[in-house]
Design an enzyme around this catalytic site. Structure first.
Site, mmCIF file in Angstrom:
data_model
loop_
_atom_site.group_PDB
_atom_site.id
_atom_site.type_symbol
_atom_site.label_atom_id
_atom_site.label_comp_id
_atom_site.label_asym_id
_atom_site.label_seq_id
_atom_site.Cartn_x
_atom_site.Cartn_y
_atom_site.Cartn_z
ATOM 1 N N ASP A 178 6.680 9.807 18.744
ATOM 2 C CA ASP A 178 8.065 9.641 18.299
ATOM 3 C C ASP A 178 8.223 10.263 16.913
ATOM 4 O O ASP A 178 7.294 10.864 16.365
ATOM 5 C CB ASP A 178 8.488 8.170 18.311
ATOM 6 C CG ASP A 178 7.616 7.281 17.424
ATOM 7 O OD1 ASP A 178 7.074 7.783 16.414
ATOM 8 O OD2 ASP A 178 7.459 6.092 17.742
ATOM 9 N N ARG A 219 8.000 6.523 25.391
ATOM 10 C CA ARG A 219 7.426 7.581 24.541
ATOM 11 C C ARG A 219 6.485 8.467 25.352
ATOM 12 O O ARG A 219 6.487 9.695 25.216
ATOM 13 C CB ARG A 219 6.673 6.962 23.359
ATOM 14 C CG ARG A 219 7.562 6.517 22.224
ATOM 15 C CD ARG A 219 6.745 5.898 21.105
ATOM 16 N NE ARG A 219 6.157 4.624 21.517
ATOM 17 C CZ ARG A 219 4.911 4.260 21.252
ATOM 18 N NH1 ARG A 219 4.097 5.091 20.603
ATOM 19 N NH2 ARG A 219 4.449 3.087 21.619
ATOM 20 N N TYR A 226 16.579 2.803 29.863
ATOM 21 C CA TYR A 226 16.562 3.393 28.522
ATOM 22 C C TYR A 226 17.308 4.716 28.502
ATOM 23 O O TYR A 226 17.307 5.453 29.494
ATOM 24 C CB TYR A 226 15.121 3.661 28.071
ATOM 25 C CG TYR A 226 14.264 2.441 27.915
ATOM 26 C CD1 TYR A 226 14.148 1.804 26.681
ATOM 27 C CD2 TYR A 226 13.548 1.925 28.989
ATOM 28 C CE1 TYR A 226 13.342 0.683 26.532
ATOM 29 C CE2 TYR A 226 12.741 0.806 28.846
ATOM 30 C CZ TYR A 226 12.648 0.182 27.617
ATOM 31 O OH TYR A 226 11.860 -0.925 27.476
ATOM 32 N N ASP A 266 10.057 -1.088 20.146
ATOM 33 C CA ASP A 266 9.521 -0.387 18.978
ATOM 34 C C ASP A 266 10.526 -0.455 17.820
ATOM 35 O O ASP A 266 11.739 -0.491 18.049
ATOM 36 C CB ASP A 266 9.281 1.091 19.300
ATOM 37 C CG ASP A 266 8.099 1.291 20.230
ATOM 38 O OD1 ASP A 266 7.324 0.343 20.423
ATOM 39 O OD2 ASP A 266 7.964 2.413 20.765
#
Length: 321
Positions: free
Chosen positions: A92, A187, A78, A50
């Site tokens: 987000d 997310r 992550y 992203d």
């Protein structure tokens, strides 16, 4: 009147650049910038990050693009921060706030419960703001038009998961690290954490720190790449075979190497293997991939003789002061 911009003369470049993608730049924009700096003819990446996200983005050039698909299946790790009590339209910080709720007290015992709950096989509903296709159209296109369409939950695995309480701009938040299977949306994981606590959440930070065998410590930034001269930029590339982690190695003599590159199967005393990286013996060079069944080496993705020659020549140029 400004002077016309000089035309970039492209050249054959082969290898893998491990980029630490900056925030705010799309994966394709980062790829095009690196491609321009290297003056590369052909380039691709191994899966998008992203624009909000930073971190490990392997970029493939030339012959390495033939193996980029293999890396899509790799596990990824992550680091993220989920701000509690605030839900956004995108999950987000780039989305609009759509709900705010009080945040309950989160004890160490509750954190332990969340670790257990979110580790292992999961069923995850893909977010509307994603590139998944529905009737030939990306989900984010529906989302931008204000439409929500039915999606099927997907099977994912969270191999390792840890989290701790923190703050973000004065708001309570969870900082978590997750090693996940392909197709996992971080997310959505952050939003699901918020729902498990009954208050909702959105991500304010997302950083990929590993993908397959590649870690953030191996990466370079676009600014660092730009500061190098052309030879140093080429030297920053890993060879194409860096993408073949987990492949068994098979080496062929010159006669068999030539036949293999022609797409012919070769016979030998090799054990059955689903994935092999095939090299020539003299000179030592990657020829391509394949698999072995019943003592027969069966070609898969092959480099062209021209690509092999270009790679050998570039190695000689780097080795010569």
């Amino acid at each position: 009147m400004s002077a016309p911009r000089a035309r970039v003369v492209r050249r054959p470049v082969h290898g893998v650049l491990l980029l630490d993608k900056p925030r705010g730049l799309s994966s394709n924009d980062a790829l095009q910038k690196a491609k321009w700096l290297l003056r590369a003819e052909k380039a691709g990446h191994t899966g998008t990050l992203d624009p909000l996200a930073t971190g490990v983005l392997p970029l493939c050039f030339g012959a390495a693009t033939k193996f980029s698909q293999l890396h899509l299946d790799a596990d990824k790790t992550y680091e993220a921060i989920a701000v509690l009590g605030v839900k956004t339209s995108t999950g987000d910080a780039e989305g609009e706030v759509i709900a705010q709720r009080p945040v309950p007290a989160v004890t160490q015992e509750r954190l332990a419960q969340l670790r257990a709950q979110f580790t292992g096989p999961q069923r995850q509903l893909p977010p509307m703001h994603s590139a998944l296709k529905k009737d030939g159209k990306a989900l984010y296109e529906y989302a931008r038009a204000g439409q929500e369409v039915a999606r099927e939950p997907r099977d994912i695995t969270v191999h390792a998961f840890d989290l701790a309480l923190t703050e973000d701009a004065g708001r309570p938040a969870l900082r978590f690290t997750a090693r996940v299977s392909k197709g996992t949306y971080i997310r959505t994981l952050g939003e699901d954490l918020g729902e498990a606590l009954g208050c909702g959440a959105h991500l304010s930070l997302l950083r990929r720190i590993a993908t397959g065998p590649f870690g953030i410590g191996q990466c370079t930034s676009l600014a660092a790449l730009e500061a190098l001269d052309e030879d140093e930029r080429l030297a920053a590339l890993l060879p194409a075979e860096a993408l073949l982690d987990g492949h068994a190695r098979v080496t062929l003599d010159p006669d068999n190497a030539g036949r293999f590159l022609s797409g012919l199967r070769r016979r030998g005393h090799w054990p059955d293997q689903d994935a092999v990286a095939v090299f020539g013996e003299r000179p030592v060079a990657l020829l391509g991939t394949g698999h072995v069944k019943a003592g027969e080496l069966i070609p898969g993705r092959l480099l062209s003789p021209i690509e092999i020659q270009q790679i050998l020549q570039s190695h000689e140029a780097i080795a010569t002061p």
